[in-house]
Write an enzyme that holds these catalytic residues in place. Structure first.
Site, PDB file in Angstrom:
ATOM      1  N   GLU A 439       9.149  -8.235  -1.797  1.00 33.06           N
ATOM      2  CA  GLU A 439       8.470  -8.999  -0.711  1.00 33.06           C
ATOM      3  C   GLU A 439       9.046  -8.657   0.658  1.00 33.06           C
ATOM      4  O   GLU A 439       9.124  -9.503   1.544  1.00 33.06           O
ATOM      5  CB  GLU A 439       8.564 -10.511  -0.956  1.00 33.06           C
ATOM      6  CG  GLU A 439       7.646 -11.036  -2.016  1.00 33.06           C
ATOM      7  CD  GLU A 439       6.239 -10.497  -1.920  1.00 33.06           C
ATOM      8  OE1 GLU A 439       5.772 -10.244  -0.800  1.00 33.06           O
ATOM      9  OE2 GLU A 439       5.617 -10.313  -2.971  1.00 33.06           O
TER      10      GLU A 439
HETATM   11  C1  LIG Z   1      11.040  -5.508  -9.919  1.00 36.75           C
HETATM   12  C2  LIG Z   1      10.180  -5.186  -8.765  1.00 36.75           C
HETATM   13  C3  LIG Z   1       8.985  -5.871  -8.597  1.00 36.75           C
HETATM   14  C4  LIG Z   1       8.146  -5.556  -7.526  1.00 36.75           C
HETATM   15  N1  LIG Z   1       6.921  -6.157  -7.437  1.00 36.75           N
HETATM   16  C5  LIG Z   1       6.013  -5.669  -6.532  1.00 36.75           C
HETATM   17  C6  LIG Z   1       4.659  -6.104  -6.549  1.00 36.75           C
HETATM   18  O1  LIG Z   1       4.259  -6.979  -7.343  1.00 36.75           O
HETATM   19  N2  LIG Z   1       3.789  -5.529  -5.686  1.00 36.75           N
HETATM   20  C7  LIG Z   1       4.164  -4.563  -4.807  1.00 36.75           C
HETATM   21  O2  LIG Z   1       3.318  -4.067  -4.058  1.00 36.75           O
HETATM   22  N3  LIG Z   1       5.451  -4.128  -4.741  1.00 36.75           N
HETATM   23  C8  LIG Z   1       6.370  -4.662  -5.594  1.00 36.75           C
HETATM   24  N4  LIG Z   1       7.679  -4.217  -5.570  1.00 36.75           N
HETATM   25  C9  LIG Z   1       8.066  -3.230  -4.568  1.00 36.75           C
HETATM   26  C10 LIG Z   1       9.000  -3.797  -3.507  1.00 36.75           C
HETATM   27  O3  LIG Z   1       8.316  -4.713  -2.700  1.00 36.75           O
HETATM   28  C11 LIG Z   1       9.593  -2.602  -2.734  1.00 36.75           C
HETATM   29  O4  LIG Z   1      10.521  -1.990  -3.618  1.00 36.75           O
HETATM   30  C12 LIG Z   1      10.251  -3.005  -1.447  1.00 36.75           C
HETATM   31  O5  LIG Z   1       9.272  -3.441  -0.541  1.00 36.75           O
HETATM   32  C13 LIG Z   1      11.051  -1.877  -0.793  1.00 36.75           C
HETATM   33  O6  LIG Z   1      10.375  -0.658  -0.802  1.00 36.75           O
HETATM   34  P1  LIG Z   1      11.108   0.658  -1.367  1.00 36.75           P
HETATM   35  O7  LIG Z   1      11.653   0.303  -2.710  1.00 36.75           O
HETATM   36  O8  LIG Z   1      10.195   1.782  -1.298  1.00 36.75           O
HETATM   37  O9  LIG Z   1      12.341   0.872  -0.396  1.00 36.75           O
HETATM   38  P2  LIG Z   1      12.326   1.690   1.007  1.00 36.75           P
HETATM   39  O10 LIG Z   1      11.177   1.257   1.821  1.00 36.75           O
HETATM   40  O11 LIG Z   1      12.473   3.141   0.728  1.00 36.75           O
HETATM   41  O12 LIG Z   1      13.649   1.151   1.695  1.00 36.75           O
HETATM   42  C14 LIG Z   1      14.950   1.649   1.370  1.00 36.75           C
HETATM   43  C15 LIG Z   1      15.964   0.993   2.310  1.00 36.75           C
HETATM   44  O13 LIG Z   1      15.667   1.336   3.671  1.00 36.75           O
HETATM   45  C16 LIG Z   1      15.506   0.179   4.449  1.00 36.75           C
HETATM   46  N5  LIG Z   1      14.432   0.377   5.426  1.00 36.75           N
HETATM   47  C17 LIG Z   1      13.274   1.056   5.274  1.00 36.75           C
HETATM   48  N6  LIG Z   1      12.532   0.984   6.395  1.00 36.75           N
HETATM   49  C18 LIG Z   1      13.203   0.218   7.267  1.00 36.75           C
HETATM   50  C19 LIG Z   1      12.951  -0.267   8.590  1.00 36.75           C
HETATM   51  N7  LIG Z   1      11.813   0.019   9.230  1.00 36.75           N
HETATM   52  N8  LIG Z   1      13.877  -1.047   9.180  1.00 36.75           N
HETATM   53  C20 LIG Z   1      15.025  -1.367   8.539  1.00 36.75           C
HETATM   54  N9  LIG Z   1      15.319  -0.941   7.295  1.00 36.75           N
HETATM   55  C21 LIG Z   1      14.423  -0.168   6.653  1.00 36.75           C
HETATM   56  C22 LIG Z   1      15.133  -0.933   3.460  1.00 36.75           C
HETATM   57  O14 LIG Z   1      15.486  -2.229   3.927  1.00 36.75           O
HETATM   58  C23 LIG Z   1      15.948  -0.532   2.225  1.00 36.75           C
HETATM   59  O15 LIG Z   1      17.265  -1.028   2.341  1.00 36.75           O
HETATM   60  C24 LIG Z   1       8.543  -4.560  -6.596  1.00 36.75           C
HETATM   61  C25 LIG Z   1       9.775  -3.904  -6.761  1.00 36.75           C
HETATM   62  C26 LIG Z   1      10.569  -4.191  -7.824  1.00 36.75           C
HETATM   63  C27 LIG Z   1      11.850  -3.404  -8.001  1.00 36.75           C
END
Ligand SMILES: Cc1cc2nc3c(=O)[nH]c(=O)nc-3n(C[C@H](O)[C@H](O)[C@H](O)COP(=O)(O)OP(=O)(O)OC[C@H]3O[C@@H](n4cnc5c(N)ncnc54)[C@H](O)[C@@H]3O)c2cc1C
Length: 582
Positions: A439
């Site tokens: 989220e």
């Molecule tokens: C168990 C699980 C359930 C989930 N359920 C859902 C779901 O139901 N629906 C759905 O759509 N998604 C879902 N997700 C996805 C989840 O919302 C994302 O994993 C999350 O939003 C982060 O995206 P990412 O993993 O690609 O990390 P990235 O976006 O690659 O981020 C990596 C790091 O970089 C930082 N970062 C990236 N951009 C910025 C910025 N602009 N400013 C500051 N810091 C930044 C982040 O804070 C993080 O620490 C789920 C994930 C998991 C693991």
């Protein structure tokens, strides 16, 4: 495995004494709602969480979910518990009345949500997303979509999901590439792959309603070219019942650190039929209706895990005999004293308790403003909506950070036994870890707080929130406590206003510390206010507990706010700082 017991006494104190819900419902002219009904709802929710959902928690973690012939199987008992939940009307608590929802105030529903999370985070997650989907469909979808899908989503006959994430598009949704091609009949053909989709498939219901972000062929680049679609797992027949399988399939399910009983799916859409929700290219703002609700709810997951860990640790500390108490034997006839008499163990337990009960108070104050935002007069609605918007990232990030800290402390109180699976303490920590990530990661919550909530309106939401907390301070009767709370609140307000003049890159570097500083300051005001109200309670044990916890929080935890304030003012090194060794 600690047996979960709902913190009913604290809910009673917060709802009846601290928030005075009788008066609150009366002011909102909510006919038929009073403190007694709130008590009944919370007690019945406690029974369901304790007796039906909690016993499934540890077996669910052991067994997990599996994918069999393209279908997700959830652990034994999960589907049955869900059917009981739906039959008892829990899913419809907050649903709009015109679609057979109960339209309950949030102050009644949020305690139930907390208890479900304490009992079983994995199980609660799917039901939580359905409630958020209802909000988005109700606010943005066409009448036909609403009439067709909302009654079933509100009752829980079908569940909802949220499909944002793609392999290359996590935080940055501007990068998403799932496509939506308009068809002659007004529907759209959706093609693309989504990852990490919670409840993407399961064996609980006869249909699943996916909320999917995708791009139209001529959409502008970036977030301005994203649209939202409703894509059911099964298309509906002429009677509105699930008919042929839509072109939606589960590619795989993830093997995770925690919430193993929640299916996290790769979802493939291959020319799947979907319908537009809201206007073309306005999908992100429609999805934010769902996301903002889910963000607060994820905060409640952190709070739920914190409560479960605290009560497990407290029970254990009262039983576990090790060493003599430094202040003299507490149980002279036993070979050693319970560890609860060790000051360091008391430090850990009080840290858990003061953070948990402080966050609970803030969650119910938030719920009170959700009630006003829904049922209040136009002016009150607007102000409470501002408070809710300001506090949403604070609750999401701080409650989940505290969820991790408190569940880690729970393990620590158990010593080595906390690291062993059978005690259930390590599961709480593994399960709650995800709440800091999904989220919108907690880092993103911090940028949301400073960007959208603080700076964008030049401090308007800030000032409205400040006024709400000022009212709490004004009502404190003890003059010393009132003066201390006033200082904490005014310092925070002054610092917040100063942030408006900071250059944006500097502010982005200070965002996380600002969020933590905000949360500790506002929790301190809640604690001073709660202790003051509790001092007038007939329940002397509760009054003493609140007084001591408030003292502990304000002397031992609040100093963290100062550290965050100091950090906020310090420059961050450039990325060269950690690339120097390449
Ligand atoms: C168990 C699980 C359930 C989930 N359920 C859902 C779901 O139901 N629906 C759905 O759509 N998604 C879902 N997700 C996805 C989840 O919302 C994302 O994993 C999350 O939003 C982060 O995206 P990412 O993993 O690609 O990390 P990235 O976006 O690659 O981020 C990596 C790091 O970089 C930082 N970062 C990236 N951009 C910025 C910025 N602009 N400013 C500051 N810091 C930044 C982040 O804070 C993080 O620490 C789920 C994930 C998991 C693991």
């Amino acid at each position: 495995m600690p047996e979960y017991r709902a913190p009913l006494e604290d809910f009673t104190f917060l709802l009846q004494d601290w928030l005075s819900v009788d008066k609150h419902y009366h002011q909102l002219d909510l006919q038929g709602f009073d403190g007694e009904l709130a008590q009944e709802v919370v007690s019945a929710g406690a029974k369901f969480a304790q007796d039906v959902v909690a016993p499934l928690n540890q077996p669910g973690d052991e067994i997990g979910c599996s994918l069999q012939e393209g279908k997700v199987k959830t652990p034994p008992g999960f589907a049955q518990a869900y059917q009981e939940y739906v039959a008892n009307g829990w899913n419809a608590m907050l649903g709009p009345e015109e679609y057979d929802g109960q339209g309950l105030p949030y102050t009644m529903a949020v305690p139930v949500h907390e208890m479900l999370n304490s009992a079983n985070l994995s199980w609660r997650l799917t039901t939580m997303l359905t409630e958020s989907a209802v909000l988005a469909v109700n606010r943005h979808a066409s009448e036909w979509l609403k009439e067709t899908y909302l009654p079933k989503l509100v009752s829980g006959e079908w569940t909802g999901t949220m499909n944002l994430t793609e392999p290359q598009a996590g935080t940055d949704l501007a990068l998403l590439s799932t496509k939506a091609i308009p068809k002659d009949d007004g529907s759209y053909a959706i093609t693309g792959s989504k990852i990490f989709i919670t409840g993407g498939d399961h064996d609980w219901t006869s249909n699943i309603v996916h909320m999917v972000l995708a791009r139209l062929p001529d959409a502008p680049a970036g977030v301005k070219g994203i649209s939202l679609f409703l894509v059911p797992k099964y298309l509906l027949d002429a009677h509105g019942q699930p008919g042929p399988h839509n072109a939606v399939s589960v590619g795989s399910i993830e093997h995770k650190m925690g919430i193993k009983a929640s299916p996290t799916c790769v979802m493939n859409f291959d020319d799947a039929t979907g319908w537009l929700i809201g206007e073309e290219n306005q999908g992100l703002s429609c999805m934010f209706t769902m996301m903002n609700d889910a963000r607060f709810q994820v905060g409640i997951q952190g709070l739920g895990a914190a409560q479960a860990s605290f009560q497990g640790a407290l029970d254990y500390a009262q039983e576990r005999l090790q060493s003599r108490a430094p202040q003299g034997p507490a149980k002279p006839d036993a070979k050693a004293d319970p560890i609860v008499y060790q000051p360091d163990v008391a430090r850990m337990l009080l840290t858990q308790q003061s953070l948990t009960e402080g966050c609970r108070a803030l969650s119910l104050l938030y719920a009170k403003h959700m009630d006003i935002a829904h049922f209040g007069s136009d002016k009150d609605k607007h102000q409470s909506q501002q408070v809710v918007e300001f506090l949403t990232p604070v609750c999401k990030a701080f409650f989940t950070d505290m969820g991790l800290e408190t569940t880690s402390l729970g393990i620590q109180v158990f010593g080595g036994h906390g690291y062993i699976r059978e005690w259930g303490m390590e599961q709480l920590m593994r399960d709650v870890r995800i709440t800091q990530l999904y989220e919108g990661t907690n880092g993103i919550q911090a940028t949301d707080l400073i960007g959208r909530k603080l700076v964008r309106d030049q401090g308007e939401k800030l000032n409205t929130t400040f006024a709400v907390f000022s009212d709490l301070v004004t009502a404190i009767e003890d003059p010393t406590a009132q003066a201390s709370a006033q200082t904490v609140l005014q310092n925070w307000h002054r610092t917040s206003l100063a942030c408006l003049d900071m250059p944006s890159a500097e502010l982005a570097g200070a965002a996380y510390d600002y969020l933590a500083y905000t949360a500790y300051s506002l929790l301190s005001v809640c604690w001073s206010s709660m202790a003051d109200v509790a001092a007038r309670s007939d329940n002397k044990a509760l009054s003493t507990s609140k007084h001591q916890c408030a003292h502990f929080f304000n002397t031992r935890i609040l100093p963290r706010a100062e550290a965050h304030l100091t950090a906020m003012k310090c420059d961050l090194p450039t990325p060269q700082a950690y690339t120097a060794n390449e």
